[in-house]
Design a protein around this motif. Structure first.
Motif, PDB file in Angstrom:
ATOM      1  N   ARG A   2       0.830  -1.203   0.000  1.00 20.42           N
ATOM      2  CA  ARG A   2       0.000   0.000   0.000  1.00 20.42           C
ATOM      3  C   ARG A   2       0.871   1.262   0.000  1.00 20.42           C
ATOM      4  NH1 ARG A   2      -5.461  -0.911   1.830  1.00 20.42           N
ATOM      5  NH2 ARG A   2      -5.802  -3.098   2.396  1.00 20.42           N
ATOM      6  N   TYR A  33      -2.536  -0.257  -4.665  1.00 20.81           N
ATOM      7  CA  TYR A  33      -3.439   0.861  -4.943  1.00 20.81           C
ATOM      8  C   TYR A  33      -4.892   0.479  -4.675  1.00 20.81           C
ATOM      9  CZ  TYR A  33      -5.527   4.772  -7.519  1.00 20.81           C
ATOM     10  OH  TYR A  33      -6.250   5.887  -7.874  1.00 20.81           O
ATOM     11  N   SER A  34      -5.261  -0.769  -5.026  1.00 16.01           N
ATOM     12  CA  SER A  34      -6.643  -1.228  -4.830  1.00 16.01           C
ATOM     13  C   SER A  34      -6.880  -1.807  -3.444  1.00 16.01           C
ATOM     14  CB  SER A  34      -6.999  -2.291  -5.885  1.00 16.01           C
ATOM     15  OG  SER A  34      -6.833  -1.788  -7.191  1.00 16.01           O
ATOM     16  N   LEU A  49      -0.406  -2.119  -8.438  1.00 17.21           N
ATOM     17  CA  LEU A  49      -1.856  -2.107  -8.663  1.00 17.21           C
ATOM     18  C   LEU A  49      -2.603  -2.723  -7.481  1.00 17.21           C
ATOM     19  CD1 LEU A  49      -2.059  -3.118 -12.437  1.00 17.21           C
ATOM     20  CD2 LEU A  49      -2.600  -0.885 -11.457  1.00 17.21           C
ATOM     21  N   SER A  50      -2.041  -3.794  -6.927  1.00 20.24           N
ATOM     22  CA  SER A  50      -2.670  -4.428  -5.763  1.00 20.24           C
ATOM     23  C   SER A  50      -2.637  -3.499  -4.563  1.00 20.24           C
ATOM     24  CB  SER A  50      -1.947  -5.741  -5.427  1.00 20.24           C
ATOM     25  OG  SER A  50      -2.031  -6.649  -6.504  1.00 20.24           O
ATOM     26  N   MET A  90      -7.184  -7.383 -13.293  1.00 18.01           N
ATOM     27  CA  MET A  90      -6.799  -6.015 -12.938  1.00 18.01           C
ATOM     28  C   MET A  90      -5.710  -5.485 -13.865  1.00 18.01           C
ATOM     29  SD  MET A  90      -4.509  -6.362  -9.469  1.00 18.01           S
ATOM     30  CE  MET A  90      -2.869  -7.103  -9.498  1.00 18.01           C
TER      31      MET A  90
END
Length: 316
Positions: free
Chosen positions: A152, A232-233, A229-230, A240
């Motif tokens: 994160r 961010y989500s 990306l993980s 994704m």
């Protein structure tokens, strides 16, 4: 050849400048450091993937397995961290994802360099296999796992509450690539193979080593993109990585890298990433329907390519 690349870079730069001015005039509230940093953060996700795509394109090849390499890497990192195992922590989860990216890159290199399979067909097949494996792993749904705190932070964290950490990662990845392309024999070999792999082979270039590096690098960049990306989500989810394939490859081509290989500069790729990121943002601010956004997005890419090609032909 060099002039064509320079023209493409200038066109991308002018496009970025024009979009920035249009956004600032139309939406004055966006004129702030926070807004520009936010756009650079989003651009970093595409930029990391584009860094991998560029090396493969310089060889005249293409890697279509990037979307599900990123997805699989993200799922593995989140799954490992959430497994509760004694060895599972931030570092091991991300390391596992990066190793998976390298492994997939190795498989792609084996198919292209050793089996001499067309890269488009081989990597598309690998992409389909990864899709199936992740569906089996997730049981048909997104796995109930979460991104680690480090993931994160890498995706949405800020240095001094201003500079996105993701931007610094893109800067690091880009710097490594520029050093390789400009200051090492490997970089010269990549450009030589892109111009003519047969001539490069006869000149003594270790062509298999070059192809191995290109696809390993693409797999590693895809895995880094999947981790970001993980983060961010907040979690990894199926498909994704799919929306990242077109922008990452298009940014490289729009920036002047020749699709048949042997020609391109990383600065052009950076400008291509920024141009497509700002274009996507403009369409979002306009609240354009998804269908219209895709049409405008694709048309702009084609237009920029045609303008660049026309100017190059006019010069010759």
């Amino acid at each position: 050849m060099a002039l064509r690349v320079e023209r493409s870079i200038w066109i991308a730069c002018l496009f970025v400048l024009a979009l920035t001015i249009v956004i600032g005039i139309t939406y004055p509230a966006t004129i702030s450091v926070n807004y520009y940093m936010q756009q650079l953060q989003i651009a970093a996700f595409v930029g990391v993937l584009a860094s991998g795509a560029m090396v493969v394109l310089l060889l005249g090849e293409i890697d279509l397995s990037m979307p599900w390499t990123a997805t699989a890497a993200g799922m593995l990192a989140c799954g490992a961290f959430s497994s509760g195992a004694a060895w599972a922590n931030d570092g091991t989860a991300i390391s596992a994802a990066l190793l998976l990216g390298l492994a997939i890159g190795g498989v792609n290199a084996f198919g292209v360099a050793i089996l001499r399979a067309p890269s488009m067909v081989w990597t598309l097949g690998v992409n389909a296999i990864l899709l199936g494996l992740t569906v089996v792993y997730a049981g048909g749904y997104s796995p109930q796992t979460n991104a680690s705190p480090l993931m994160r932070h890498l995706a949405v964290g800020r240095v001094f509450d201003v500079v996105p950490v993701a931007l610094l990662i893109w800067l690091f990845v880009g710097s490594v690539l520029v050093l390789v392309l400009r200051l090492t024999p490997l970089g010269a070999w990549i450009y030589a193979m892109g111009r003519s792999s047969r001539v490069a082979y006869l000149a003594g270039v270790p062509t298999r080593v070059v192809v191995l590096f290109a696809f390993l690098w693409a797999g590693l960049c895809s895995a880094v993109g999947g981790v970001l990306l993980s983060g961010y989500s907040g979690q990894a989810f199926q498909a994704m990585g799919d929306p990242m394939l077109l922008p990452s490859i298009a940014a490289v081509v729009v920036g002047g890298t020749k699709v048949t290989g042997g020609e391109g500069r990383y600065l052009g790729t950076v400008m291509g990433v920024l141009a497509l990121t700002l274009l996507s943002n403009v369409l979002s601010l306009m609240q354009a329907p998804e269908a219209l956004r895709l049409i405008i997005y694709g048309s702009t890419i084609i237009l920029m390519l045609l303008v660049s090609r026309r100017r190059s032909q006019a010069h010759h």
